[in-house]
Write a protein that holds these residues in place. Structure first.
Motif, PDB file in Angstrom:
ATOM      1  N   THR A  52       0.821  -1.142  -0.099  1.00  0.00           N
ATOM      2  CA  THR A  52      -0.019  -0.140   0.247  1.00  0.00           C
ATOM      3  C   THR A  52       0.904   1.190   0.013  1.00  0.00           C
ATOM      4  N   GLY A  53       2.024   1.232   0.785  1.00  0.00           N
ATOM      5  CA  GLY A  53       2.894   2.485   0.746  1.00  0.00           C
ATOM      6  C   GLY A  53       3.556   2.549  -0.732  1.00  0.00           C
ATOM      7  N   SER A  54       4.096   1.267  -1.275  1.00  0.00           N
ATOM      8  CA  SER A  54       4.489   1.746  -2.647  1.00  0.00           C
ATOM      9  C   SER A  54       3.504   2.165  -3.643  1.00  0.00           C
ATOM     10  N   ALA A  55       2.165   1.716  -3.549  1.00  0.00           N
ATOM     11  CA  ALA A  55       1.041   1.783  -4.419  1.00  0.00           C
ATOM     12  C   ALA A  55       1.061   3.703  -4.126  1.00  0.00           C
ATOM     13  N   ARG A  56       0.692   3.965  -3.124  1.00  0.00           N
ATOM     14  CA  ARG A  56       0.569   5.384  -2.706  1.00  0.00           C
ATOM     15  C   ARG A  56       1.947   6.499  -3.307  1.00  0.00           C
ATOM     16  N   LEU A  57       3.133   5.841  -3.167  1.00  0.00           N
ATOM     17  CA  LEU A  57       4.206   6.455  -3.622  1.00  0.00           C
ATOM     18  C   LEU A  57       4.224   6.523  -5.077  1.00  0.00           C
ATOM     19  N   ALA A  58       3.587   5.779  -5.788  1.00  0.00           N
ATOM     20  CA  ALA A  58       3.630   5.601  -7.301  1.00  0.00           C
ATOM     21  C   ALA A  58       2.819   7.031  -7.547  1.00  0.00           C
ATOM     22  N   GLY A  59       1.921   7.548  -6.854  1.00  0.00           N
ATOM     23  CA  GLY A  59       1.062   8.832  -7.326  1.00  0.00           C
ATOM     24  C   GLY A  59       1.761   9.983  -6.647  1.00  0.00           C
ATOM     25  N   PRO A  94       1.992  -8.261   4.215  1.00  0.00           N
ATOM     26  CA  PRO A  94       2.059  -9.233   3.296  1.00  0.00           C
ATOM     27  C   PRO A  94       1.761  -8.763   1.786  1.00  0.00           C
ATOM     28  N   ASP A  95       2.362  -9.418   0.822  1.00  0.00           N
ATOM     29  CA  ASP A  95       2.055  -8.792  -0.425  1.00  0.00           C
ATOM     30  C   ASP A  95       0.830  -8.722  -1.148  1.00  0.00           C
ATOM     31  N   ASP A  96       0.036  -9.515  -0.439  1.00  0.00           N
ATOM     32  CA  ASP A  96      -1.417  -9.651  -1.142  1.00  0.00           C
ATOM     33  C   ASP A  96      -2.328  -9.093  -0.117  1.00  0.00           C
ATOM     34  N   LEU A  97      -1.976  -7.847   0.457  1.00  0.00           N
ATOM     35  CA  LEU A  97      -2.777  -7.229   1.524  1.00  0.00           C
ATOM     36  C   LEU A  97      -4.107  -6.583   0.902  1.00  0.00           C
ATOM     37  N   ASP A  98      -3.992  -6.297  -0.188  1.00  0.00           N
ATOM     38  CA  ASP A  98      -5.476  -5.716  -0.808  1.00  0.00           C
ATOM     39  C   ASP A  98      -6.507  -6.935  -1.044  1.00  0.00           C
ATOM     40  N   GLU A  99      -6.007  -8.145  -1.632  1.00  0.00           N
ATOM     41  CA  GLU A  99      -6.708  -9.234  -1.761  1.00  0.00           C
ATOM     42  C   GLU A  99      -7.203  -9.848  -0.420  1.00  0.00           C
ATOM     43  N   MET A 100      -6.203  -9.528   0.732  1.00  0.00           N
ATOM     44  CA  MET A 100      -6.815 -10.242   1.879  1.00  0.00           C
ATOM     45  C   MET A 100      -7.657  -9.251   2.455  1.00  0.00           C
ATOM     46  N   LEU A 101      -7.920  -7.813   2.461  1.00  0.00           N
ATOM     47  CA  LEU A 101      -8.969  -7.045   2.743  1.00  0.00           C
ATOM     48  C   LEU A 101     -10.184  -7.151   1.983  1.00  0.00           C
ATOM     49  N   GLY A 102      -9.980  -7.362   0.645  1.00  0.00           N
ATOM     50  CA  GLY A 102     -11.054  -7.923  -0.237  1.00  0.00           C
ATOM     51  C   GLY A 102     -11.842  -8.915   0.328  1.00  0.00           C
TER      52      GLY A 102
END
Length: 840
Positions: A52-59, A94-102
């Motif tokens: 999530t931090g990497s995704a936010r930094l992408a923007g 974890p690498d699949d944090l978004d899937e886990m939250l889903g």
């Protein structure tokens, strides 16, 4: 609350802005690409620990609100300071944090065991980071504000770890029902295996078996028999081998047990699902807390990644100016830094990029950069634009302390050859199109970067156009940085108020570029010289020189003379600067030494005062003891006299008895006097003046106490003496004037300033000491090290509870001799060792 999780999953958390939305920075299309800001973003992303931090930094994008920019820069600086003094912030996401939250957002769906463990580990790491920041010594208000909203999930995490093993298995202890089911399963399986093994051992049945093993088919335990003996053992066939020679047979005698085992295994699976669902619901019930905590982890990771990037580029926080002045000191292009190149997968350069100074102070708002080809003009332009964007994105910039920048509302860059065959645009047309876009979208304060302005057409017309373009944006109030080879632009920059000229230098003998920017010089292009250096045919160069007109040759000679004079002035300036720095360093060292000596004098004075007080207290105690003994014996004599009188004896206390008591008391007082005068009387006897009467202001020795002081007043037979601020009355016969100042106390102090050579250790081990002992040993260690010219020291305090480390850090922070201290690198002890650097 499930809606919160659905919202978090749909937004993928990391894609949301780190701060409240502001208007985006207006830029010419392709400006970010021209300045290669996306490559900087990639490096910062590589420093992130969480998806999530990497995704936010992408923007990551620059901001235009000065207060927001300052907040972002302060947050990065705070995190840099925290990491330097308190160690790493570790977030185990974890690498699949978004899937886990889903999955967690779906009511009634349990998470898999390993995912539950990963979620618990991540939440635990966020809680650990929160506690570390809140306990840290120092002021970190922004970091504390980031972690404050996070919730603790200690009970849920403990429950997950109790019911799920590290391998992902659910232990029997997870629930009483699961333990009972598994115990029954084990008993049934043992019973089944015993029955099947009886077939393996039986003489009547073993001969029909293809293999002497018990195997499993479709969840049921079976025997492997030969196909031709199908009817020999009654049972149910659950398949055959690929060749058909073997059959997998379940004997009728085991069918019921197998059925029971299958039923129990279904119960076991259902109980495991119930346990996992209960654990998942534990987080699901606290969806709002979970979302806040995960947001804290994301934002903390973003700030931490920026701090790690600052370490990569050895960056600093630039000051945000309100006067629109630009002052970049020793700025380096971040994409030329070896550590950044390595992060991007390239071959690291052998040397650091050459630093440059970019200075624009109002009313000067325009800088025209000239110099030879391959001299670094375009790199200087990109460095200015890129560090401005980095600063407004909250990133530290690779520059020297003292650098400052305004917050630009618009940044434009017309750099490089942008001709397009498909769009029917020449190089000149592409540049003109960019200038039109800049003029239309410019917002102040704005930064306009123009590379080879006016190039791509006739030099005379191009030079005239270049002057007009620069002057237009200058009059609109923008900051303008432009590069050029045109003489007309050089003349314009040298003669126009509000415009500064600078040139990149070159070696006078080889014409190799030095990449050093010199202000006030129009510079030379050196096209012919560099062409010759690159191997062009000499005959071509000679013909080119013949084609240069007399006027142009005269101008070139004039520029060459100016370059030579500028180099000489620059050399003299560097010599003067170096000499000034040497003198300032020497003066600073002297000030530090004077302050250290002054502090030592204060310490020694306090110690002498303490010794004096101790001597006076001891003397009073001894005298009080003698007086008390005299009173006791006098009372005893009085009582004895009364007793004799009551007995009718005419003789009371004799003169001898009374004299004996007085004599013993006087002997005791003489003994006290001799003991306390012994340390100094001998030393001061040689300095006593001849027996003249003392007068106020004389320095005298008080012989019964062995102390010296100044006579304040004389009252008949008593003298009042000031001894180190303490007033003392003594009989005039007990004081003697001295002819020179003498020590003011009975304590002998020896301060040895002789260096101790290499024998002094640079490490101090205080492990096992109390806080007071550790502080005292550290203070003495610093004093000894300063006297022996040791500058870098290590205090070994261990990890433990951290109490020693924090106490020593507080002591070092306030110590006047300490220039800097920090936690040792991991290979030198890490958090268990503090490295101290003393002032010169």
């Amino acid at each position: 609350m499930i809606d919160c999780l659905r919202l978090a999953a749909s937004r993928r958390l990391g894609a949301r802005p780190a701060f409240p939305r502001v208007n985006p920075l207006p830029m010419q299309i392709g400006a970010l690409q021209a300045l290669e800001f996306q490559r900087i973003v990639e490096v910062v992303q590589s420093c992130a620990q969480t998806p999530t931090g990497s995704a936010r930094l992408a923007g990551l994008r620059p901001q235009t609100d000065p207060r927001r920019v300052q907040h972002l820069l302060h947050a990065t600086s705070e995190c840099v300071g925290f990491l330097a003094g308190n160690g790493e912030i570790t977030l185990r996401a974890p690498d699949d944090l978004d899937e886990m939250l889903g999955a967690l957002a779906v009511e009634g769906r349990p998470l898999e065991p390993l995912r539950l463990l990963a979620l618990a580990e991540y939440l635990d790491s966020i809680d650990g980071a929160r506690q570390g920041i809140q306990r840290a010594a120092g002021t970190f208000p922004i970091l504390r504000g980031i972690v404050e909203p996070s919730a603790t999930f200690k009970s849920e995490i403990a429950e997950v770890r109790r019911k799920i093993e590290a391998s992902g298995e659910i232990p029997d202890s997870a629930s009483a029902d699961l333990r009972a089911i598994r115990e029954r399963l084990r008993r049934l399986k043992a019973r089944l295996r015993g029955t099947l093994e009886s077939y393996l051992r039986g003489k009547d049945t073993a001969k029909y078996l293809q293999e002497q093993v018990v195997t499993e088919r479709n969840g049921r335990y079976v025997l492997v028999i030969k196909a031709e003996h199908r009817a020999a053992i009654p049972g149910i066939v659950h398949g055959s081998s690929s060749s058909g020679a073997s059959l997998f047979l379940e004997p009728l005698s085991t069918v019921e047990v197998n059925n029971d085992i299958v039923a129990l295994e279904e119960q076991e699976a259902e109980e495991i699902r119930r346990i996992l669902l209960s654990l998942s619901d534990g987080f699901r019930r606290r969806a709002a807390d979970l979302q806040r905590t995960l947001e804290v982890g994301t934002e903390l990771d973003v700030v931490r990644a920026k701090a790690r990037f600052a370490h990569l580029v050895q960056g600093i926080e630039p000051a945000v100016t309100a006067d629109e002045g630009i002052e970049l000191r020793s700025a380096r292009h971040p994409l030329l830094t070896p550590a950044v190149v390595a992060r991007l997968g390239g071959e690291p350069p052998t040397a650091e990029p050459v630093p440059i100074d970019v200075v624009l102070k109002p009313p000067v708002m325009t800088l025209v950069i000239t110099g030879p080809n391959t001299g670094g003009k375009t790199v200087a332009l990109k460095t200015m634009g890129l560090v401005a964007i980095m600063a407004q994105a909250g990133l530290h910039i690779p520059a020297a302390p003292g650098s400052r920048l305004p917050v630009f509302r618009s940044i434009f860059a017309d750099i490089g050859d942008e001709q397009s065959i498909s769009a029917s645009l020449s190089t000149f047309s592409a540049h003109v199109r960019n200038l039109v876009a800049v003029d239309r979208s410019l917002a102040l304060p704005g930064l306009v970067l123009l590379d080879e302005v006016g190039a791509g057409t006739d030099p005379v017309e191009g030079g005239a156009l270049g002057i007009a373009v620069i002057d237009h944006f200058r009059q609109r109030g923008a900051h303008v940085l432009a590069t050029t080879h045109y003489d007309t632009l050089k003349t314009y920059a040298s003669t126009t108020p509000g415009v500064s000229c600078a040139a990149f230098g070159f070696d006078a003998e080889t014409f190799a570029p030095t990449y050093r920017l010199m202000y006030g010089s129009p510079g030379r292009s050196l096209a012919l010289e560099i062409a010759g250096r690159l191997g062009l045919n000499p005959s071509i160069l000679e013909r080119a020189r013949e084609n240069v007109s007399a006027r142009e040759a005269q101008l070139a000679a004039h520029l060459a003379k100016m370059d030579q004079e500028m180099r000489e002035l620059d050399h003299e300036r560097r010599l003067v600067t170096r000499e000034r720095e040497t003198l300032e360093a020497a003066e600073s060292r002297l000030r530090v030494r004077d302050e250290a000596l002054r502090q030592r004098e204060d310490v020694n004075r306090r110690r002498l005062d303490d010794q004096l007080e101790k001597h006076l207290r001891d003397a009073r105690t001894e005298i009080d003891r003698v007086v008390e003994d005299l009173k006791r014996r006098a009372s005893a004599l009085t009582a004895e006299a009364a007793r004799r009188a009551s007995a009718g004896r005419q003789i009371g206390i004799t003169t001898g008895e009374a004299g004996s008591v007085r004599l013993e008391a006087r002997s005791a007082l003489d003994e006290v006097r001799q003991r306390f005068r012994q340390p100094t009387v001998a030393a001061s006897a040689a300095t006593q003046a001849p027996g003249r009467p003392v007068v106020p202001g004389d320095r005298v020795a008080v012989q019964p106490l062995g102390l010296e002081g100044i006579v304040l007043s004389i009252h008949e037979s008593e003298v009042e003496v000031d001894i180190s601020g303490k007033r003392l009355r003594s009989h005039v016969r007990d004081v003697r004037a001295v002819t020179r100042p003498a020590p003011v106390a009975t304590v002998s102090v020896n301060v040895n300033l002789k260096p101790r050579g290499d024998s002094l250790a640079t490490d101090l081990n205080v492990i096992g000491c109390s806080v007071d002992e550790a502080i005292a040993r550290t203070e003495k260690f610093l004093d000894d090290s300063l006297l022996s010219d040791q500058r870098v020291l290590r205090v070994i305090h261990g990890h433990g509870t951290g109490q020693l480390r924090r106490a020593i850090a507080s002591f070092l922070e306030a110590h006047p001799l300490v220039a800097h201290f920090s936690t040792a690198p991991p290979e030198q002890g890490g958090g268990g060792v503090t490295v101290v650097e003393l002032k010169e």
